[in-house]
Design an enzyme around this catalytic site. Structure first.
Site, PDB file in Angstrom:
ATOM      1  N   THR A 340      26.615  41.834  49.779  1.00  0.00           N
ATOM      2  CA  THR A 340      26.277  43.192  49.361  1.00  0.00           C
ATOM      3  C   THR A 340      24.927  43.175  48.655  1.00  0.00           C
ATOM      4  O   THR A 340      24.627  42.246  47.893  1.00  0.00           O
ATOM      5  CB  THR A 340      27.366  43.785  48.444  1.00  0.00           C
ATOM      6  OG1 THR A 340      27.000  45.115  48.066  1.00  0.00           O
ATOM      7  CG2 THR A 340      27.566  42.956  47.186  1.00  0.00           C
ATOM      8  N   HIS A 393      39.436  32.504  41.866  1.00  0.00           N
ATOM      9  CA  HIS A 393      39.619  31.200  41.205  1.00  0.00           C
ATOM     10  C   HIS A 393      40.954  30.551  41.562  1.00  0.00           C
ATOM     11  O   HIS A 393      41.192  29.392  41.239  1.00  0.00           O
ATOM     12  CB  HIS A 393      39.523  31.404  39.688  1.00  0.00           C
ATOM     13  CG  HIS A 393      39.094  30.184  38.938  1.00  0.00           C
ATOM     14  ND1 HIS A 393      38.799  28.987  39.544  1.00  0.00           N
ATOM     15  CD2 HIS A 393      38.919  29.972  37.600  1.00  0.00           C
ATOM     16  CE1 HIS A 393      38.463  28.101  38.635  1.00  0.00           C
ATOM     17  NE2 HIS A 393      38.529  28.672  37.437  1.00  0.00           N
TER      18      HIS A 393
END
Length: 422
Positions: A340, A393
């Site tokens: 993006t 994560h």
């Protein structure tokens, strides 16, 4: 008589919102004529007539949510004369077919005196507002709509219910906050515009919240010296444009750099499925594009196999489709990683949100000239860009994420290395 049915749209889409009826009740239609536009969370769909005839009945109005397979209108055979009402024709046909037609005609005046005013007084309301009103025993005709079109929304029903409760309560028990808030709602000096969210905007909002609630999302940052890429573009852009009929932008460099880093750190090209990791051995890179109704992420397929020119052409094509609202489901599904670019709007730094179920997204930002230390004694102004990597994560460790971003940085600062990446 033919039913107008919401068609199958795609595996992940079960409902939509009627954006606009192109044809009106009583209009003649031909096979293939556009009847209405249906808005879904991913694409807009045009529904056409499957036969010649007359649009005799519209069962679902603009703004209503409809399910796949639901009947939303009827097309009858023949053509209506000017000014003829579809409902009147249907009633006449029913009377002719029924053995009890004389009795029905005799009873018609009495029935119309009781039921007709009720039908005319029925307010325009969303399905959710009607459901809420039924649950709370509220007559929708008593609810004042804030929307200038007169459409009643759930919030209008809730406000009416709250006002009714406050009115019924003894004066000593009424909250002062309710009394104080009432004038603000109707104060003409403080106008409020109520804007209905599009289905796509609602879906974007829900998915962003879902990403933050379901993923263990972290962001790491680095910066890239864009001197080498700017130099290549300056020297090559004219010949590149002349040969390939497309501009040499930044996205092809970043796409190639991301693919190279994904090959080195494959978990960023994966997704979580239950207690398993789906490691993807292909590189379909989503490129976030700003469209009128919100951000969409069309996908550049097999980016590792494309040349710089092919990537640029694909991005230009997809961006054009996004802005003209002509993207297909196939253009939007199945990306493995997203890029993006907030820099086109002037963003200097941001933390992009994951495009689930992907586990990584790279944020590009504005190129800013800044003084950079070349060594202990020298400083130079360089075109610098901050880049950000948000990652999940749960399967990507911090060290992997940091090294992934360093790899992207190194490939961008040495554009020739991108050629070696394929």
């Amino acid at each position: 008589m033919s039913e107008i049915i919401v068609p199958e749209i795609g595996e992940s889409i079960s409902e939509g919102t009627i954006a606009q009826w192109i044809k009106k009740e009583g209009e003649s239609v031909s096979q293939g004529d556009l009847l209405l536009e249906l808005e879904t969370d991913k694409v807009n769909l045009e529904i056409t007539a499957e036969q010649d005839g007359v649009l005799t009945q519209i069962l679902k109005q603009e703004g209503d949510t409809v399910q796949v397979g639901e009947v939303i209108g009827m097309i009858g055979a023949g053509a209506l004369s000017a000014g003829a009402a579809p409902a009147a024709q249907a009633a006449e046909a029913s009377a002719q077919e029924s053995p009890a037609a004389p009795q029905a005609e005799a009873a018609a005046p009495a029935a119309s005196s009781t039921s007709q005013p009720s039908a005319e007084a029925a307010p325009l309301a969303t399905p959710a507002a009607r459901k809420l009103a039924r649950e709370q025993g509220i007559d929708l005709r008593q609810v004042q709509a804030v929307d200038p079109s007169g459409r009643v929304y759930p919030s209008d029903v809730q406000s009416f219910a709250a006002g009714t409760q406050a009115a019924k309560a003894p004066a000593a028990q009424r909250p002062e906050s309710v009394k104080a808030a009432e004038p603000a709602v109707i104060n003409p000096a403080k106008p409020i515009e109520r804007i209905r969210m599009s289905r796509r905007r609602i879906t974007i909002a829900n998915r962003l919240v879902e990403a933050q609630q379901t993923a263990a999302m972290l962001t790491t940052f680095n910066e890239v010296d864009m001197s080498a890429i700017l130099d290549v573009r300056k020297r090559r852009k004219d010949k590149f444009k002349e040969k390939h009929e497309v501009g040499l932008g930044f996205m092809s460099f970043f796409t190639k750099a991301v693919v190279g880093a994904l090959k080195a750190f494959p978990l960023l090209n994966a997704e979580i499925s239950g207690e398993e990791i789906l490691a993807k051995k292909y590189y379909d890179i989503g490129i976030a594009v700003s469209a009128k109704e919100g951000l969409v992420v069309p996908v550049v397929r097999d980016a590792d196999r494309l040349s710089f020119a092919e990537i640029e052409k694909e991005i230009v094509d997809l961006a054009g489709k996004a802005r003209s609202n002509s993207l297909s489901l196939a253009d939007l599904q199945g990306g493995t990683f997203t890029i993006t670019n907030g820099g086109v709007f002037g963003s200097l730094l941001s933390t992009p949100i994951l495009n689930t179920p992907q586990v990584g997204i790279l944020g590009m930002h504005k190129i800013q000239w800044r003084p950079v230390a070349i060594d202990e004694e020298r400083m130079e102004n360089r075109p610098m860009m901050y880049i950000a990597l948000s990652y999940d994560h749960r399967i990507v460790d911090g060290s992997e994420a940091v090294r992934f971003l360093v790899t992207v940085k190194e490939l961008l600062e040495d554009p020739e290395s991108l050629l070696l990446e394929g």
